[in-house]
Design an enzyme around this catalytic site. Structure first.
Site, short mmCIF file in Angstrom:
data_model
loop_
_atom_site.label_atom_id
_atom_site.label_comp_id
_atom_site.label_asym_id
_atom_site.label_seq_id
_atom_site.Cartn_x
_atom_site.Cartn_y
_atom_site.Cartn_z
N LEU A 572 0.82 -1.22 0.00
CA LEU A 572 0.00 0.00 0.00
C LEU A 572 0.85 1.26 0.00
O LEU A 572 0.42 2.31 -0.46
CB LEU A 572 -0.92 0.01 1.23
CG LEU A 572 -1.97 -1.10 1.32
CD1 LEU A 572 -2.71 -1.01 2.64
CD2 LEU A 572 -2.94 -1.04 0.15
N GLY A 575 7.27 3.80 4.12
CA GLY A 575 7.73 4.92 4.93
C GLY A 575 9.04 4.59 5.60
O GLY A 575 9.72 3.63 5.25
N GLY A 576 9.41 5.42 6.60
CA GLY A 576 10.67 5.19 7.30
C GLY A 576 10.68 3.87 8.05
O GLY A 576 11.72 3.28 8.28
N GLY A 578 9.03 0.98 7.14
CA GLY A 578 9.08 -0.15 6.22
C GLY A 578 7.90 -0.08 5.28
O GLY A 578 7.30 0.97 5.08
N VAL A 580 4.04 -0.99 4.00
CA VAL A 580 2.70 -1.28 4.51
C VAL A 580 1.98 -2.12 3.46
O VAL A 580 1.95 -1.75 2.28
CB VAL A 580 1.91 0.01 4.80
CG1 VAL A 580 0.52 -0.33 5.34
CG2 VAL A 580 2.66 0.88 5.80
N ASP A 691 4.67 14.32 14.85
CA ASP A 691 4.81 14.19 13.40
C ASP A 691 3.47 14.38 12.71
O ASP A 691 3.07 13.59 11.85
CB ASP A 691 5.41 12.83 13.04
CG ASP A 691 6.09 12.83 11.67
OD1 ASP A 691 6.36 13.93 11.14
OD2 ASP A 691 6.35 11.75 11.12
#
Length: 878
Positions: A572, A575-576, A578, A580, A691
């Site tokens: 999907l 990101g940082g 790993g 998804v 964040d």
């Protein structure tokens, strides 16, 4: 003190400016400009002709040697041509570039031999893009060097540009450049577009590039003796999707004979080539009342426009062929001929021609490519053949691999991997399981340690596993033994610490020892149990938090994770943390599985932090944790699936679909604010997210918003002297609280600042940091525009004015108060929610009023979502 604060803030924004400028290079987001052969220890430099920042190519390729042209030639050429990279080893050597999948790119490669090696033998070789041939480079024909361009849409986030040795000479390259283009330009029905020529019609001698061309295309001046050049000093509106240079549009050519056609003839390299034409027109003469300029476009005798072309005064018009064309015998004859009602000759400002390059060979399955690259990185494998696509073309198959290549249109799959005697050490990493079609795996005669992972049993295609001659320990998983009985060939000999029996209990050497040891062991076990019971009872009486893995949430095994994701079949996003993946839980619930990468920049610490937080927070506007996996070196979080992706995708248009209307945007903002308010005041201890940004606001099927990604979250004490905590600064540039950045003092007001930036992004649909603006930071830009009085620039033009003005400007005031540089002047999230709900009420009143005056058949191209909220502004647990 006040002046000192502003000094610090000024230094902060100046630092942000320098960071962005360095990262993006001369204010151009997405530009990749590599000076091939430039030593890594030499800093990036600004090229004097274009002002573009070039840097070393060292981090983008694993092979090759560096060379330099003679000193006497350096002064005659651009700086980036002084050094080069050449490839005496291997057949195929590839650059690996990080790109945006589905984005249109202009790719430019420059080659200048310059007799750098003193052999005076100009090389000839091929260049590939991914697994397909792009072109042949023959520097014997063009001793002064050559430039090759292509417009290409990558099929994944990784792009390989390869130099392929085809004879006795050695491939080399001087510069490699990538320029992102608008996605709705230069669209081919199939394949990619090879540059044939790009010209502006002028008797000038200047090559136009960046910054005159915002995309850094190169425009060559061209004129014929039978043409007149006309020009204007007025500016031409060049803002269409193609955005040719202003300079080019201020000039044009017309035939000297007013009744003649404007004719161009060129010969194609390959007579069978298909071409696309792009013509840019602008009327730059003031026409008299009775004058008309209208003309047809004729290619090899066929009129290819459907109606007469009439350029608009000082406005750009781009005419193009939507389907590829062929020229008889490879000779193309294009004519612009005036129509019967035209009193003036045809006119042309700029002209582009591209030929179609078919790319028939599909690249290897993307998930498997990522897996094999991660394996290469994890074990430090350095093999000259391990570059470019792992499977194709067949002659460049990576050493130790075998692939299933049935059809060039289908992605190849890796079916065999032999890393025997490769010096591997460490554990058997989970990346192997992403090779879903693997039939044979040979890891023998290495120094691998740790256990035999259970995921090997879930790889249904595996027929042969050779793990012999390593340092593995522990027991062989029962599931793997079961597979062995079904026919799997498993070799684990030579692992001294590996237990091969079913019980994994060492056989006794003497029966007498059993009689003595057994009672002693039993007594010892009873004592241990008693001690553990007493210790546990004491610990439970203390007021300490429970271990983070003790939870009512479902704890999944890694094999269950693999089952729900169908062996990580559908990524999907990434990101940082790993990748998804999409998952299906028992066929009844869709989930998103966030898998910790072995090379994750966040790692286990952030994984643990996110689990700890999500196990104790429950709110309708925070993403729901379904469960987690913590099994040996496998870590995963299982969330509810948010089918509409993230907010950033919808604002940027990457998600497709309709535009989010103003009411829906307010709904999303309020729901995100409710989630933050719960973290700040409803949690014990209170939490700061750290964040908050548009990519962390997820949307479900009804566009209800939920905050995600809690890996950076931190707790703090509300009130007293500890309302702030000192931490290592973390967050995302642009959303990061400047006061927190300067002081490292974290409080809930840091989230408020980030939310203010998020709200500005929702209102304006502008980038949070954009170096093409005079004021790169979005808050500074909004302030600057308001002071100028040009407020029409602020609101997202995609809304087309379809909003309540009072509602928008009240929301803007809220955003700016949240983004105040001073934390004490920022509101709390409860105050923000009250104000935003007032904005929503104003918008709903406008909609109700409009609905009473509209016909029932009216439709809108904007997405409308029914908006309802509880009147209670306090955080409510689910």
């Amino acid at each position: 003190m006040k002046n000192l604060c502003w000094v610090f803030l000024s230094l902060f924004w100046f630092g942000v400016f320098l960071i962005i400028r360095f990262a993006e290079g001369q204010n151009q987001e997405g530009f990749i400009s590599l000076d091939c052969g430039l030593p890594l220890n030499e800093p990036p430099y600004i090229e004097s002709e274009t002002g573009i920042q070039f840097s070393s190519d060292e981090n983008f390729i694993q092979s090759g040697k560096t060379g330099r042209i003679p000193k006497n030639l350096e002064s005659e050429n651009l700086k980036q041509y002084a050094t080069l990279r050449y490839f005496p080893d291997g057949i195929r050597n590839c650059y690996d570039l990080r790109v945006e999948e589905g984005r249109n790119y202009l790719i430019r490669a420059t080659f200048f031999y310059g007799n750098f090696d003193g052999l005076n033998v100009s090389p000839e070789f091929d260049m590939h893009i991914g697994p397909n041939k792009w072109t042949t480079i023959d520097l014997q024909i063009v001793p002064d060097g050559t430039v090759k361009e292509i417009i290409h849409i990558p099929r994944s986030n990784s792009l390989q540009i390869c130099l392929v040795k085809t004879g006795a000479t050695i491939p080399m390259i001087s510069a490699l450049e990538l320029r992102p283009l608008a996605n709705d330009t230069y669209i081919a029905k199939s394949g990619s577009l090879k540059y044939y020529f790009r010209m502006y019609l002028s008797n000038a001698t200047v090559l136009l590039r960046y910054p005159k061309d915002v995309y850094d295309r190169s425009w060559v001046p061209y004129i014929q003796p039978e043409w007149n050049q006309i020009s204007t000093t007025s500016n031409v509106s060049n803002k269409n999707h193609y955005d040719p240079p202003q300079v080019a549009l201020k000039m044009a050519a017309t035939p000297t004979n007013l009744d003649a056609a404007l004719t161009m003839v060129w010969r194609l390299e390959n007579p069978d080539d298909q071409i696309y034409l792009y013509m840019h027109f602008s009327e730059i003469q003031v026409l008299k009342a009775n004058d008309t300029r209208e003309f047809d476009i004729i290619l090899n005798g066929e009129t290819i426009n459907t109606r007469g072309v009439t350029p608009k005064y000082l406005e750009i018009m781009t005419w193009l062929t939507t389907n590829p064309r062929q020229c008889n015998g490879g000779i193309c004859r294009m004519q612009l001929t005036k129509t019967q009602k035209s009193t003036l000759p045809p006119l042309l400002n700029a002209f582009e021609v591209y030929s179609v390059l078919q790319l028939p060979q599909s690249q290897t399955n993307e998930i498997e490519v990522v897996a094999i690259k991660n394996i290469r990185t994890t074990y430090g494998l350095s093999r000259i053949s391990w570059q470019g696509d792992p499977c194709v073309p067949k002659q460049f198959l990576w050493d130790g691999l075998n692939c299933n290549i049935t059809d060039i249109s289908a992605p190849p799959r890796i079916i065999s991997l032999n890393l025997s005697s490769s010096g591997l050490s460490g554990t058997i990493v989970s990346n192997f399981q992403n090779l879903a079609h693997l039939e044979s795996l040979d890891l023998s005669n290495n120094s691998l340690s740790g256990i035999v992972p259970e995921f090997l049993a879930t790889m249904k295609s595996l027929l042969v596993i050779n793990l012999s001659g390593n340092k593995l320990s522990g027991a062989i998983p029962q599931a793997l033994r079961d597979r062995e009985r079904e026919g799997l060939k498993l070799n684990v000999l030579g692992n001294k610490e590996l237990c091969l029996s079913s019980t994994c209990i060492d056989k006794p050497k003497k029966k007498v020892a059993v009689k003595v040891v057994a009672p002693v062991a039993s007594i010892a076990a009873i004592v241990v149990v008693i001690l553990l019971f007493v210790f546990k009872k004491k610990m439970s009486s203390r007021n300490k938090p429970e271990p983070w893995i003790k939870t009512k949430k479902k704890r999944f095994t890694y094999s269950e994770v693999m089952e729900m994701t169908k062996n990580l079949q559908r990524p999907l996003g990434e990101g940082g943390f790993g990748v998804v993946y999409h998952g299906d839980l028992n066929g009844s619930e869709q989930v998103a599985v966030k898998l910790l990468s072995q090379t994750s920049a966040q790692g286990y610490k952030e994984f643990k932090a996110e689990v700890e937080l999500l196990l104790r927070v429950h709110h309708i506007n925070l993403v729901n944790l379904v469960g987690y996996c913590d099994e040996q070196d496998h870590f995963a979080l299982i969330y509810e699936y948010m089918s509409n992706g993230d907010l950033h995708q919808h604002l940027s248009g990457k998600h497709g679909g309709s535009v989010l209307n103003w009411g829906t945007r307010l709904q999303i903002a309020i729901e995100a604010a409710l989630g933050l308010e719960y973290l700040h005041t409803g949690c014990k201890p209170a939490m700061v997210h750290r964040d908050v940004k548009s990519t962390n606001i997820l949307l479900d099927e009804e566009f209800k918003a939920k905050i995600a990604d809690f890996g950076l979250s931190r707790s703090f004490q509300v009130g007293g002297d500890q309302s702030q905590v000192s931490t290592v600064v973390a967050g995302t540039l642009g959303y990061l609280d400047p006061e927190y950045y300067l002081t490292s003092e974290l409080s809930e007001k840091s989230d408020v600042y980030s939310f203010g930036i998020l709200l500005l992004e929702i209102i304006t649909n502008q980038r949070v940091i954009d170096q093409t603006r005079e004021n790169p930071n979005i808050a500074e830009w909004v302030t600057f525009v308001i002071k100028k009085g040009d407020t029409s620039q602020i609101v997202d033009p995609k809304l087309h004015g379809n909003y309540d003005t009072h509602s928008v400007w009240r929301a803007l005031e809220v955003a700016m108060s949240c983004a105040n540089p001073s934390s004490v002047k920022r509101p709390n999230m409860s105050q923000v929610i009250i104000n935003l709900k007032e904005c929503l009420a104003s918008e709903n009143t406008r909609i109700s009023r409009n609905n009473q005056n509209m016909d029932s058949g009216h439709s809108s191209d904007q997405l409308n979502v029914t908006v309802t909220f509880d009147t209670d502004v306090k955080p409510k647990a689910r």
